[in-house]
Design a protein around this motif. Structure first.
Motif, PDB file in Angstrom:
ATOM      1  N   SER A   1      14.115  -4.049  -4.143  1.00 58.14           N
ATOM      2  CA  SER A   1      13.602  -3.478  -2.648  1.00 58.14           C
ATOM      3  C   SER A   1      14.230  -2.058  -2.134  1.00 58.14           C
ATOM      4  CB  SER A   1      13.575  -4.278  -1.713  1.00 58.14           C
ATOM      5  OG  SER A   1      12.750  -3.246  -0.714  1.00 58.14           O
ATOM      6  N   VAL A   2      15.733  -1.799  -2.655  1.00 55.39           N
ATOM      7  CA  VAL A   2      16.103  -1.328  -2.453  1.00 55.39           C
ATOM      8  C   VAL A   2      16.030   0.185  -3.458  1.00 55.39           C
ATOM      9  CG1 VAL A   2      19.160   0.137  -2.847  1.00 55.39           C
ATOM     10  CG2 VAL A   2      18.357  -2.190  -1.496  1.00 55.39           C
ATOM     11  N   VAL A   3      15.517  -0.469  -4.841  1.00 60.14           N
ATOM     12  CA  VAL A   3      15.538   0.282  -5.937  1.00 60.14           C
ATOM     13  C   VAL A   3      13.882   1.410  -5.753  1.00 60.14           C
ATOM     14  CG1 VAL A   3      14.647   0.576  -7.949  1.00 60.14           C
ATOM     15  CG2 VAL A   3      16.584  -0.899  -7.793  1.00 60.14           C
ATOM     16  N   ALA A   4      12.641   0.189  -4.868  1.00 63.72           N
ATOM     17  CA  ALA A   4      11.342   0.956  -4.934  1.00 63.72           C
ATOM     18  C   ALA A   4      11.751   1.645  -3.667  1.00 63.72           C
ATOM     19  CB  ALA A   4      10.840  -0.072  -4.035  1.00 63.72           C
TER      20      ALA A   4
ATOM     21  N   GLY B   1       0.939  -1.449   0.087  1.00 63.66           N
ATOM     22  CA  GLY B   1      -0.074   0.342  -0.120  1.00 63.66           C
ATOM     23  C   GLY B   1       0.672   0.890   0.206  1.00 63.66           C
ATOM     24  N   PRO B   2       2.361   1.210   0.662  1.00 66.03           N
ATOM     25  CA  PRO B   2       2.564   2.699   0.601  1.00 66.03           C
ATOM     26  C   PRO B   2       3.583   3.176  -0.432  1.00 66.03           C
ATOM     27  CG  PRO B   2       3.778   1.018   3.155  1.00 66.03           C
ATOM     28  CD  PRO B   2       2.852   0.181   1.741  1.00 66.03           C
ATOM     29  N   ILE B   3       3.992   1.594  -1.224  1.00 67.96           N
ATOM     30  CA  ILE B   3       4.130   2.433  -2.225  1.00 67.96           C
ATOM     31  C   ILE B   3       3.441   2.890  -3.285  1.00 67.96           C
ATOM     32  CG2 ILE B   3       5.666   1.306  -4.554  1.00 67.96           C
ATOM     33  CD1 ILE B   3       6.716  -0.956  -2.870  1.00 67.96           C
ATOM     34  N   VAL B   4       2.223   2.217  -3.623  1.00 69.81           N
ATOM     35  CA  VAL B   4       0.812   2.608  -4.444  1.00 69.81           C
ATOM     36  C   VAL B   4       0.508   3.869  -4.127  1.00 69.81           C
ATOM     37  CG1 VAL B   4       0.150   0.389  -4.992  1.00 69.81           C
ATOM     38  CG2 VAL B   4      -0.924   1.613  -2.911  1.00 69.81           C
TER      39      VAL B   4
ATOM     40  N   LEU C   1       9.264  -7.381  -5.916  1.00 69.03           N
ATOM     41  CA  LEU C   1       9.756  -7.177  -4.927  1.00 69.03           C
ATOM     42  C   LEU C   1      10.023  -8.334  -3.604  1.00 69.03           C
ATOM     43  CD1 LEU C   1       7.634  -3.770  -3.844  1.00 69.03           C
ATOM     44  CD2 LEU C   1      10.176  -4.006  -3.324  1.00 69.03           C
ATOM     45  N   PRO C   2      10.249  -8.054  -2.577  1.00 67.29           N
ATOM     46  CA  PRO C   2      10.078  -9.987  -2.100  1.00 67.29           C
ATOM     47  C   PRO C   2       8.660  -9.656  -1.189  1.00 67.29           C
ATOM     48  CG  PRO C   2      11.418  -8.280  -1.242  1.00 67.29           C
ATOM     49  CD  PRO C   2      11.360  -7.620  -2.249  1.00 67.29           C
ATOM     50  N   CYS C   3       7.824 -10.592  -1.466  1.00 70.00           N
ATOM     51  CA  CYS C   3       6.377 -10.602  -0.751  1.00 70.00           C
ATOM     52  C   CYS C   3       6.310 -12.194  -0.391  1.00 70.00           C
ATOM     53  CB  CYS C   3       5.826 -10.255  -2.133  1.00 70.00           C
ATOM     54  SG  CYS C   3       3.965 -10.658  -1.151  1.00 70.00           S
TER      55      CYS C   3
ATOM     56  N   ALA D   1      14.473   0.254   1.862  1.00 68.49           N
ATOM     57  CA  ALA D   1      15.331  -0.135   0.945  1.00 68.49           C
ATOM     58  C   ALA D   1      16.365  -0.102   1.935  1.00 68.49           C
ATOM     59  CB  ALA D   1      16.212   1.805   0.717  1.00 68.49           C
ATOM     60  N   ALA D   2      16.260  -0.072   3.520  1.00 70.95           N
ATOM     61  CA  ALA D   2      16.572  -1.026   4.720  1.00 70.95           C
ATOM     62  C   ALA D   2      16.664  -1.917   4.795  1.00 70.95           C
ATOM     63  CB  ALA D   2      15.749  -0.088   5.798  1.00 70.95           C
ATOM     64  N   ARG D   3      14.798  -2.542   4.416  1.00 68.88           N
ATOM     65  CA  ARG D   3      14.761  -4.119   4.579  1.00 68.88           C
ATOM     66  C   ARG D   3      15.131  -5.055   3.195  1.00 68.88           C
ATOM     67  NH1 ARG D   3       8.315  -3.457   4.477  1.00 68.88           N
ATOM     68  NH2 ARG D   3       8.030  -3.413   6.700  1.00 68.88           N
ATOM     69  N   GLY D   4      15.625  -4.070   1.445  1.00 68.77           N
ATOM     70  CA  GLY D   4      16.490  -4.917   0.594  1.00 68.77           C
ATOM     71  C   GLY D   4      17.646  -5.028   0.712  1.00 68.77           C
TER      72      GLY D   4
END
Lengths: 143, 224
Positions: free
Chosen positions: B87-90, B25-28, B145-147, B215-218
């Motif tokens: 994930s970093v790119v996002a 949701g945060p991305i969209v 994205l990892p999901c 980014a941190a998660r990535g």
């Protein structure tokens, strides 16, 4: 009103919660045993250890009634993440001897980095009228 | 319709509300809020559709690959590094969008020109220029994205043992997730079009924080 809510909450918890492994039992360290019914004990072992996400895992379930293997069940495992819907990830277990079932499955990797999972063993008696027995084993994947 | 495809579709529908809105949701939302003022409500909705079409395409492709390989573990193992990079790119994209919304676009342009120009410049151009269709390639990319929930779908696709059934399984799942994310995106777009001044800038700061989290998660900092 407040007491009704408490009763309702208690009823929900009593109905929905399968028996959980005591905190001392760690599937990462070895097999864990839990009661799944008044007289049935379930032992679950997951290998290889350490248990990792996105890896092929072998789930072995043993059922006992006292000192003897408990027969007359079909078994499967439901893998769930507490509080997060991750789809119905079921591991089909095939009979592998008296009171013994085995199957292969995979725990998926959560993008948030969470690693806590529950493997709920579901024993379905061959008598369709009898309710299934359940035992829930919490565990944490190594990565 | 086959039972497994119904299961995939319903899992997508339920998971869309219970899982995707919270995780993606945060991305969209960030995309919608940043694009809404420039695109207007109608083209913004088209952008949301294009983003979801891109995501559905990636999921379907991965489902076909999983089904063809017949193994989730082998393919997922090869994808893990790529997913972390996405994930970093996002996260960086969200930071760029957040900087623009927070009103520090000049600073963002300086960063774009110096440190991360190779990545941020094309991303910023993608977000600034063009029509609603520019969100399709973004959906293609962010579909990686990892999901955990999409991994469930790929696990099911691998179990089908064929490219076409794997594709269909993942496609049904992906289509199931679309309504919830469209709803989240549309709500954010509506909000983005109405927010003005300090509130809009506050939304930008929130985007920056969420971008940093992604980014941190990535990068493997999962304790955040």
């Amino acid at each position: 009103m407040r007491s009704s809510a408490t009763i309702l909450l208690g009823a929900i918890l009593a109905c929905s919660c399968a028996r959980r492994a005591p905190a001392a039992c760690d599937l990462q360290a070895g097999p864990c045993t839990l009661p799944a019914g008044p007289d049935v004990l379930v032992t679950l072992e997951v290998s290889p250890r350490p248990i990792r996400a996105a890896a092929e895992l072998t789930f072995t379930v043993e059922t006992r009634r006292g000192p003897d293997p408990a027969a007359g069940f079909a078994a499967e495992i439901s893998l769930q993440m507490p509080g997060m819907f991750m789809g119905e990830n079921r591991v089909a277990l095939a009979a592998a001897g008296a009171g013994r079932h085995r199957g292969k499955g995979t725990v998926v990797r959560c993008g948030s980095g969470r690693r806590d999972w529950v493997a709920e063993v579901i024993l379905r008696p061959t008598d369709p009228a009898a309710p299934p027995l359940r035992a829930a084993f919490p565990f944490t994947v190594a990565e | 319709m086959r039972a497994d495809l119904v299961l995939a579709l319903t899992t997508g529908l339920i998971g869309g509300l219970g899982h995707c809105v919270g995780m993606c949701g945060p991305i969209v939302g960030a995309l919608a809020i940043s694009a809404a003022p420039a695109l207007g409500p109608r083209r913004s909705a088209m952008g949301q559709l294009a983003y979801n079409a891109g995501r559905v395409t990636t999921y379907s492709f991965l489902g076909a690959v999983m089904g063809f390989a017949g193994s989730f573990v082998n393919v997922a193992g090869r994808l893990a590094g790529l997913q972390d990079a996405v994930s970093v790119v996002a996260g960086l994209l969200m930071i760029v969008m957040g900087l623009a919304a927070a009103g520090v676009a000049g600073w963002a342009r300086r960063v774009e020109a110096r440190a991360g120009g190779w990545l941020i410049a094309p991303a910023a151009k993608l977000l600034r220029d063009g029509g609603a269709g520019r969100f399709y390639p973004l959906g293609l990319l962010l579909g990686l994205l990892p999901c955990g929930l999409s991994s469930w779908a790929f696990l099911g696709a691998a179990a089908t043992g064929g490219a076409l059934p794997g594709l269909l399984f993942a496609l049904c799942f992906a289509l199931g997730t679309v309504p919830a994310l469209l709803l989240a995106g549309s709500a954010a777009a509506l909000l983005g079009a109405r927010l003005r001044g300090a509130l809009y800038r506050a939304g930008g700061v929130l985007m920056i924080l969420l971008g940093a989290l992604f980014a941190a998660r990535g990068l493997g900092f999962h304790a955040l």
